[in-house]
Design a protein around this motif. Structure first.
Motif, PDB file in Angstrom:
ATOM      1  N   PHE A 112       0.826  -1.207   0.000  1.00  0.00           N
ATOM      2  CA  PHE A 112       0.000   0.000   0.000  1.00  0.00           C
ATOM      3  C   PHE A 112       0.862   1.260   0.000  1.00  0.00           C
ATOM      4  O   PHE A 112       0.558   2.229  -0.700  1.00  0.00           O
ATOM      5  CB  PHE A 112      -0.941   0.003   1.204  1.00  0.00           C
ATOM      6  CG  PHE A 112      -1.997  -1.058   1.148  1.00  0.00           C
ATOM      7  CD1 PHE A 112      -2.679  -1.318  -0.023  1.00  0.00           C
ATOM      8  CD2 PHE A 112      -2.308  -1.818   2.269  1.00  0.00           C
ATOM      9  CE1 PHE A 112      -3.652  -2.301  -0.092  1.00  0.00           C
ATOM     10  CE2 PHE A 112      -3.280  -2.802   2.217  1.00  0.00           C
ATOM     11  CZ  PHE A 112      -3.944  -3.050   1.031  1.00  0.00           C
ATOM     12  N   TYR A 113       1.938   1.238   0.782  1.00  0.00           N
ATOM     13  CA  TYR A 113       2.842   2.391   0.796  1.00  0.00           C
ATOM     14  C   TYR A 113       3.501   2.577  -0.569  1.00  0.00           C
ATOM     15  O   TYR A 113       3.643   3.705  -1.055  1.00  0.00           O
ATOM     16  CB  TYR A 113       3.914   2.219   1.877  1.00  0.00           C
ATOM     17  CG  TYR A 113       3.378   2.240   3.291  1.00  0.00           C
ATOM     18  CD1 TYR A 113       2.468   3.203   3.711  1.00  0.00           C
ATOM     19  CD2 TYR A 113       3.783   1.285   4.228  1.00  0.00           C
ATOM     20  CE1 TYR A 113       1.985   3.234   5.008  1.00  0.00           C
ATOM     21  CE2 TYR A 113       3.293   1.301   5.531  1.00  0.00           C
ATOM     22  CZ  TYR A 113       2.402   2.269   5.910  1.00  0.00           C
ATOM     23  OH  TYR A 113       1.912   2.286   7.194  1.00  0.00           O
ATOM     24  N   LEU A 114       3.919   1.474  -1.196  1.00  0.00           N
ATOM     25  CA  LEU A 114       4.552   1.565  -2.507  1.00  0.00           C
ATOM     26  C   LEU A 114       3.579   2.071  -3.566  1.00  0.00           C
ATOM     27  O   LEU A 114       3.950   2.879  -4.429  1.00  0.00           O
ATOM     28  CB  LEU A 114       5.101   0.193  -2.923  1.00  0.00           C
ATOM     29  CG  LEU A 114       6.467  -0.209  -2.380  1.00  0.00           C
ATOM     30  CD1 LEU A 114       6.816  -1.631  -2.804  1.00  0.00           C
ATOM     31  CD2 LEU A 114       7.548   0.758  -2.854  1.00  0.00           C
ATOM     32  N   LEU A 115       2.325   1.595  -3.515  1.00  0.00           N
ATOM     33  CA  LEU A 115       1.321   2.061  -4.479  1.00  0.00           C
ATOM     34  C   LEU A 115       1.082   3.560  -4.330  1.00  0.00           C
ATOM     35  O   LEU A 115       0.917   4.278  -5.323  1.00  0.00           O
ATOM     36  CB  LEU A 115       0.012   1.291  -4.295  1.00  0.00           C
ATOM     37  CG  LEU A 115       0.025  -0.183  -4.712  1.00  0.00           C
ATOM     38  CD1 LEU A 115      -1.303  -0.850  -4.360  1.00  0.00           C
ATOM     39  CD2 LEU A 115       0.303  -0.328  -6.211  1.00  0.00           C
ATOM     40  N   ALA A 116       1.064   4.033  -3.083  1.00  0.00           N
ATOM     41  CA  ALA A 116       0.886   5.464  -2.840  1.00  0.00           C
ATOM     42  C   ALA A 116       2.079   6.259  -3.376  1.00  0.00           C
ATOM     43  O   ALA A 116       1.907   7.299  -4.027  1.00  0.00           O
ATOM     44  CB  ALA A 116       0.691   5.729  -1.348  1.00  0.00           C
ATOM     45  N   VAL A 117       3.281   5.757  -3.128  1.00  0.00           N
ATOM     46  CA  VAL A 117       4.489   6.431  -3.608  1.00  0.00           C
ATOM     47  C   VAL A 117       4.543   6.418  -5.136  1.00  0.00           C
ATOM     48  O   VAL A 117       4.931   7.412  -5.770  1.00  0.00           O
ATOM     49  CB  VAL A 117       5.738   5.738  -3.010  1.00  0.00           C
ATOM     50  CG1 VAL A 117       6.998   6.167  -3.746  1.00  0.00           C
ATOM     51  CG2 VAL A 117       5.865   6.058  -1.525  1.00  0.00           C
ATOM     52  N   THR A 140      16.035  10.352  -4.030  1.00  0.00           N
ATOM     53  CA  THR A 140      14.684  10.433  -3.450  1.00  0.00           C
ATOM     54  C   THR A 140      13.926   9.130  -3.651  1.00  0.00           C
ATOM     55  O   THR A 140      13.249   8.641  -2.745  1.00  0.00           O
ATOM     56  CB  THR A 140      13.899  11.595  -4.088  1.00  0.00           C
ATOM     57  OG1 THR A 140      14.609  12.818  -3.894  1.00  0.00           O
ATOM     58  CG2 THR A 140      12.510  11.706  -3.475  1.00  0.00           C
ATOM     59  N   CYS A 141      14.073   8.567  -4.848  1.00  0.00           N
ATOM     60  CA  CYS A 141      13.424   7.285  -5.160  1.00  0.00           C
ATOM     61  C   CYS A 141      13.880   6.196  -4.196  1.00  0.00           C
ATOM     62  O   CYS A 141      13.063   5.444  -3.655  1.00  0.00           O
ATOM     63  CB  CYS A 141      13.739   6.896  -6.608  1.00  0.00           C
ATOM     64  SG  CYS A 141      13.253   5.225  -7.054  1.00  0.00           S
ATOM     65  N   LEU A 142      15.198   6.115  -3.967  1.00  0.00           N
ATOM     66  CA  LEU A 142      15.727   5.094  -3.058  1.00  0.00           C
ATOM     67  C   LEU A 142      15.194   5.275  -1.646  1.00  0.00           C
ATOM     68  O   LEU A 142      14.787   4.295  -0.995  1.00  0.00           O
ATOM     69  CB  LEU A 142      17.262   5.166  -3.051  1.00  0.00           C
ATOM     70  CG  LEU A 142      17.980   4.211  -2.092  1.00  0.00           C
ATOM     71  CD1 LEU A 142      17.678   2.762  -2.440  1.00  0.00           C
ATOM     72  CD2 LEU A 142      19.492   4.468  -2.114  1.00  0.00           C
ATOM     73  N   LEU A 146      12.919   2.594   0.495  1.00  0.00           N
ATOM     74  CA  LEU A 146      13.358   2.122   1.808  1.00  0.00           C
ATOM     75  C   LEU A 146      12.362   2.496   2.896  1.00  0.00           C
ATOM     76  O   LEU A 146      12.078   1.688   3.797  1.00  0.00           O
ATOM     77  CB  LEU A 146      14.737   2.697   2.139  1.00  0.00           C
ATOM     78  CG  LEU A 146      15.911   2.194   1.292  1.00  0.00           C
ATOM     79  CD1 LEU A 146      17.197   2.930   1.677  1.00  0.00           C
ATOM     80  CD2 LEU A 146      16.089   0.691   1.469  1.00  0.00           C
ATOM     81  N   LEU A 147      11.814   3.705   2.812  1.00  0.00           N
ATOM     82  CA  LEU A 147      10.828   4.150   3.799  1.00  0.00           C
ATOM     83  C   LEU A 147       9.567   3.302   3.734  1.00  0.00           C
ATOM     84  O   LEU A 147       8.986   2.949   4.775  1.00  0.00           O
ATOM     85  CB  LEU A 147      10.489   5.622   3.566  1.00  0.00           C
ATOM     86  CG  LEU A 147       9.506   6.266   4.563  1.00  0.00           C
ATOM     87  CD1 LEU A 147      10.105   6.264   5.977  1.00  0.00           C
ATOM     88  CD2 LEU A 147       9.158   7.689   4.138  1.00  0.00           C
ATOM     89  N   SER A 148       9.144   2.946   2.528  1.00  0.00           N
ATOM     90  CA  SER A 148       7.949   2.102   2.366  1.00  0.00           C
ATOM     91  C   SER A 148       8.155   0.736   3.009  1.00  0.00           C
ATOM     92  O   SER A 148       7.282   0.236   3.732  1.00  0.00           O
ATOM     93  CB  SER A 148       7.626   1.942   0.876  1.00  0.00           C
ATOM     94  OG  SER A 148       7.319   3.179   0.272  1.00  0.00           O
ATOM     95  N   TRP A 149       9.322   0.126   2.758  1.00  0.00           N
ATOM     96  CA  TRP A 149       9.609  -1.193   3.322  1.00  0.00           C
ATOM     97  C   TRP A 149       9.759  -1.124   4.842  1.00  0.00           C
ATOM     98  O   TRP A 149       9.201  -1.971   5.563  1.00  0.00           O
ATOM     99  CB  TRP A 149      10.870  -1.778   2.692  1.00  0.00           C
ATOM    100  CG  TRP A 149      10.635  -2.380   1.350  1.00  0.00           C
ATOM    101  CD1 TRP A 149      10.643  -1.741   0.140  1.00  0.00           C
ATOM    102  CD2 TRP A 149      10.334  -3.757   1.065  1.00  0.00           C
ATOM    103  NE1 TRP A 149      10.371  -2.621  -0.868  1.00  0.00           N
ATOM    104  CE2 TRP A 149      10.189  -3.874  -0.344  1.00  0.00           C
ATOM    105  CE3 TRP A 149      10.197  -4.898   1.847  1.00  0.00           C
ATOM    106  CZ2 TRP A 149       9.890  -5.085  -0.963  1.00  0.00           C
ATOM    107  CZ3 TRP A 149       9.906  -6.106   1.236  1.00  0.00           C
ATOM    108  CH2 TRP A 149       9.752  -6.191  -0.158  1.00  0.00           C
ATOM    109  N   PHE A 150      10.485  -0.128   5.328  1.00  0.00           N
ATOM    110  CA  PHE A 150      10.704  -0.013   6.768  1.00  0.00           C
ATOM    111  C   PHE A 150       9.383   0.229   7.495  1.00  0.00           C
ATOM    112  O   PHE A 150       9.082  -0.429   8.508  1.00  0.00           O
ATOM    113  CB  PHE A 150      11.680   1.130   7.066  1.00  0.00           C
ATOM    114  CG  PHE A 150      11.851   1.398   8.536  1.00  0.00           C
ATOM    115  CD1 PHE A 150      12.678   0.595   9.313  1.00  0.00           C
ATOM    116  CD2 PHE A 150      11.164   2.440   9.155  1.00  0.00           C
ATOM    117  CE1 PHE A 150      12.826   0.830  10.681  1.00  0.00           C
ATOM    118  CE2 PHE A 150      11.303   2.684  10.513  1.00  0.00           C
ATOM    119  CZ  PHE A 150      12.136   1.875  11.277  1.00  0.00           C
ATOM    120  N   THR A 151       8.573   1.155   6.981  1.00  0.00           N
ATOM    121  CA  THR A 151       7.295   1.468   7.624  1.00  0.00           C
ATOM    122  C   THR A 151       6.350   0.285   7.576  1.00  0.00           C
ATOM    123  O   THR A 151       5.641   0.002   8.545  1.00  0.00           O
ATOM    124  CB  THR A 151       6.638   2.693   6.937  1.00  0.00           C
ATOM    125  OG1 THR A 151       7.578   3.765   6.862  1.00  0.00           O
ATOM    126  CG2 THR A 151       5.411   3.158   7.717  1.00  0.00           C
ATOM    127  N   GLY A 152       6.330  -0.419   6.437  1.00  0.00           N
ATOM    128  CA  GLY A 152       5.457  -1.581   6.306  1.00  0.00           C
ATOM    129  C   GLY A 152       5.757  -2.659   7.329  1.00  0.00           C
ATOM    130  O   GLY A 152       4.850  -3.237   7.929  1.00  0.00           O
TER     131      GLY A 152
END
Length: 312
Positions: A112-117, A140-142, A146-152
């Motif tokens: 869900f975080y990746l889809l939003a990003v 910024t992409c990286l 990383l933020l999406s995976w860490f938060t998930g």
């Protein structure tokens, strides 16, 4: 009575789906084909993006991360479902159940975080094309990935810890094909109100928050597309965004039906059916909707296959 955090080893039985042997075999073959196609499609995307310099852009980096995630997401539930269908092996251990619960939710949250990003990336590319590379740089992409995976994976640590405080009196039959939150909580003899309230609130925040961001991005994209002077340009952009939003709607729609409500009000049979859409069809469709329809990816895959045939 068994407490999840105690030293007593507890095993559960996954009820999954009960069919006649012939029907069960047919479903095994169907899900095996879906699983294989999903793995091959997502692996093909990763290989194509990693091996070709033309695809070393933020958009394809997001797609590579999504493909990698979908491999693990579908693998968190389908192999056990296949084992149930082919050998009637329905027993799952306590550690296996807890790990499946955590990884399924964490991978789902990361998606869900990746889809939003990714929707923000498309918004920047379509609505602000001249400033795109300054808005979404490689760095910024990286960080966004990383933020999406860490938060998930961080989000669902505490709900997993809460599961260790649940007690079970038997029968230890989980009415699902994997250790989903509502199915596990349903067989608990503990007071699940705290778990229910916290989990529902957290899941609703993750799903609805990322969905709102995605919806706003695609709404702005649609508005920009409608203002494109060229009819062919509008048609091409609209076709791409429509297919993307179809995949987004499938992922979010199924998750909202299952998780954006109290555990006690959920329907086990409905949850099982909708969960198949989320855990099986979404990883199958994502590579075709986001990547394999892309001509640039198709050309890269064709070049790769041609090179392999020349060397063989």
């Amino acid at each position: 009575m068994h407490r999840l955090g105690s030293s007593n080893q507890t095993t559960f039985i996954l009820v999954a789906f009960t069919f006649e042997p012939r029907v069960q075999l047919a479903f095994f073959i169907l899900f095996l084909i879906i699983y294989s196609i999903s793995l091959l499609g997502n692996i093909a995307i990763i290989v194509a993006i990693c091996l070709n310099q033309r695809l070393r852009t933020p958009m394809y980096s997001f797609l590579c991360s999504l493909a990698f995630l979908d491999i693990w997401f579908i693998s968190s539930t389908v192999p056990k479902l296949l084992a149930i269908l082919v050998s009637d092996e329905r027993i799952i251990s306590l550690p296996g159940c807890i790990m499946q619960f955590y990884f399924y939710l964490s991978l789902g949250g990361t998606e869900f975080y990746l889809l939003a990003v990714m929707s923000l990336d498309r918004y920047a590319a379509i609505c602000h094309p001249l400033r795109y590379h300054s808005i979404i740089s490689s760095r910024t992409c990286l960080w966004l990935i990383l933020l999406s995976w860490f938060t998930g994976f961080f989000t669902f640590i505490y709900p997993t810890i809460l599961m260790f405080d649940l007690s079970f009196c038997g029968p230890f039959e989980i009415n699902h094909f994997f250790c989903d939150s509502s199915a596990v909580a349903e067989i608990s003899c503990s007071d699940i109100r705290i778990f229910d309230l916290f989990f529902s609130s957290l899941a609703s925040t993750v799903i609805l928050g990322s969905f709102t961001m995605t919806l706003v991005s695609y709404s702005n994209i649609l508005f920009t597309i409608l203002n494109i002077p060229s009819a062919d340009g509008r048609k091409k952009a609209f076709s791409t965004c429509t297919s993307h939003f179809t995949a987004v709607s499938l992922a979010y729609g199924s998750a909202i039906v299952i998780y954006v409500r109290p555990v006690e009000s959920s329907s086990p049979n409905l949850n099982k059916g909708v969960a198949l859409l989320n855990s099986v069809l979404t990883p199958l469709l994502n590579p075709f909707i986001y990547s394999l329809r892309n001509k640039q990816v198709q050309n890269v895959l064709k070049d790769t296959l041609c090179r392999k045939s020349e060397f063989s």
